[in-house]
Design an enzyme around this catalytic site. Structure first.
Site: not given
Length: 520
Positions: A201, A264
């Site tokens: 993330d 990401e």
């Protein structure tokens, strides 16, 4: 492609666990529900599932505020059930990719509780602390992604701490070697449990400028709903200091064997950033938000994929995920099944690894969540100018049954969308002309075609409403044409593998994948 590169060209399905399937009747998806849905997922023809966070969390940001990195959120199940999930997925030939949040933790994590208690404790430097300015203000002008300054005052330490997201999500200090070592140990923990990869993330938020320099103003002519976008974020994210730590993470993944690191690249639309983060010895692949924007443009898609190839990176592409408006609504395909099918085909024809978001195979439109049911902190803060992300996170429609379209026996944590009723799995499952059936066909085609999965990418033509490319590998040559304009376009001919064309004419909202190999 080697035996240890299963991820290259793979089709990964993002499971938003809270909304996938509820087995225990509490209105939230859980591990038992996911295990019950594995046959459905395997039947799609995907290679792996990406599972959103399963770790304990107070849920200020739907699990992305982690309170314990080495256990399972009780609402989702137990560690034994997680082990069962991994084993059952592997039995069906599916890899398991687990979401990991290393940029920040929950403010309730014991690490932060200890760090906030004293300037001299063992973990006092595990988070980003800074002195106030002489006037009492925060140390610089950095803004939080969810509004306000990215700094919160601690009356105990009499310092500010950094939170790029919510106040309840303090940033870990990854400049600290002890914190890096702990993150690597957490990675080993999950790899030893059989996890095949980690989705990282906001990987570009790991490091900050140690000098805490002010961000400059962004160059734009409007005032957005969220002032975060008024700054050029050159000092609080996407820092070159990230790269040495990514190299340590890659070494850890390589030591564990056949593992994937999928990053990401958040809030950063540069293809070059993807290439930077996937350079040799760093991440295996990464995605940015290049193809998650509001406009469907063949020129933009061609530019992104071509630039990624020129930078020698192996990219990852998605048209939807849990952070953006669903592609059916975003690219004006709601109620237009032929356009949905064209978009499904376009995704599987892109060079790189692809991610299919939960429900995308059904053609689900974005949900309209009433204000009083909103859970997303971004939506709550910026209503009505920004509706947030809840509309992409509503329960999966398994059937037409009430109250939650087969997701649960009770009303879900978010309301089921009535517009999804006619698109439920039970409705589409046995319909050979459905969007679900088409998605299965496209994934099967990608799986058996080396040109689609691993081949070279050559642009033939691109416009705002069309895209024609050539994919080649080991003597296989495919021409892939897509048209979402008002008029027919011309495409090269060949043996049609999927889609349809009238000779060399491709009608609006249609596509063709044709085999143009020598001898065809």
């Amino acid at each position: 492609m080697t035996a240890t590169e299963w991820w290259r060209g793979a089709a990964i399905y993002e499971v938003y666990l809270r909304s996938f399937r509820d087995a225990n009747g509490d209105g939230e998806g859980d591990l038992k529900g996911l295990i019950a849905g594995l046959d459905y997922l395997a039947g799609l023809g995907i290679d792996a599932i990406w599972l959103t966070p399963v770790t304990p969390s107070p849920n200020f940001d739907s699990g992305y505020d982690v309170a314990d990195y080495r256990s399972i959120e009780p609402k989702f199940g137990t560690m034994e059930e997680f082990k069962t999930l991994v084993a059952e997925a592997h039995r069906r030939g599916l890899k398991v990719v687990l979401d990991q949040v290393y940029s920040h933790s929950s403010h309730l994590h014991p690490w932060f509780v200890e760090s906030a208690a004293s300037r001299t404790g063992a973990r006092s430097d595990w988070y980003v602390w800074a002195e106030p300015k002489p006037d009492g203000g925060p140390p610089n002008n950095w803004l939080g992604r969810f509004g306000g300054y990215a700094w919160e005052w601690s009356a105990v330490r009499r310092q500010y701490y950094l939170h790029n997201f919510l106040v309840e999500q303090p940033d870990l200090n990854l400049h600290n070697p002890e914190v890096q070592d702990e993150i690597l140990a957490i990675m080993r923990f999950w790899f030893e449990l059989g996890v095949d990869g980690l989705r990282l993330d906001v990987v570009n938020f790991y490091m900050h400028d140690a000098a805490l320099r002010d961000n400059p103003a962004a160059r734009r002519n409007d005032v957005p709903a969220n002032p975060y976008y008024l700054q050029a974020h050159v000092y609080d994210r996407s820092r070159p200091e990230n790269l040495p730590f990514l190299a340590r993470m890659r070494a850890e993944a390589d030591a564990a064997g056949d593992r994937l690191l999928l990053g990401e690249i958040s809030c950063d639309f540069q293809i070059e950033r993807m290439a930077e983060y996937t350079a040799p010895g760093l991440l295996h692949t990464a995605y940015s938000f290049e193809l998650l924007g509001p406009e469907l443009s063949g020129t933009a898609i061609a530019n992104a994929v071509t630039r990624a190839g020129e930078n020698a990176s192996w990219p990852c592409w998605a048209f939807s995920n849990h952070d953006v408006v669903r592609v059916a609504s975003r690219w004006r395909a709601t109620g237009r099944p032929e356009r949905i099918k064209m978009l499904q085909a376009m995704l599987i024809c892109l060079r790189g690894t692809i991610v299919l978001y939960q429900g995308e195979e059904l053609g689900l439109p974005h949900s309209d969540v009433p204000r009083h049911r909103l859970m997303d902190p971004e939506a709550v803060r910026f209503w009505p100018n920004h509706r947030g992300r809840d509309g992409a996170r509503t329960p999966m429609p398994w059937s037409q049954q009430s109250p939650s379209l087969g997701f649960s026996e009770v009303d879900g944590w978010l309301p089921a969308e009535s517009a999804h009723q006619a698109l439920a799995i039970s409705v589409q499952q046995n319909d050979t002309q459905s969007m679900l059936a088409h998605c299965r066909e496209m994934l099967a085609l990608r799986r058996r075609s080396r040109a689609l999965k691993l081949g070279d990418w050559e642009l033939i033509s691109a416009g705002e409403t069309s895209l024609i490319v050539r994919r080649r590998s080991d003597g296989e040559e495919l021409v892939c044409g897509f048209n979402w304009g008002d008029d027919s376009i011309r495409v090269p001919t060949g043996r049609v593998l999927a889609g349809k064309a009238q000779g060399e004419d491709l009608a609006p909202d249609s596509y063709v994948i044709a085999d143009c190999s020598i001898g065809q």
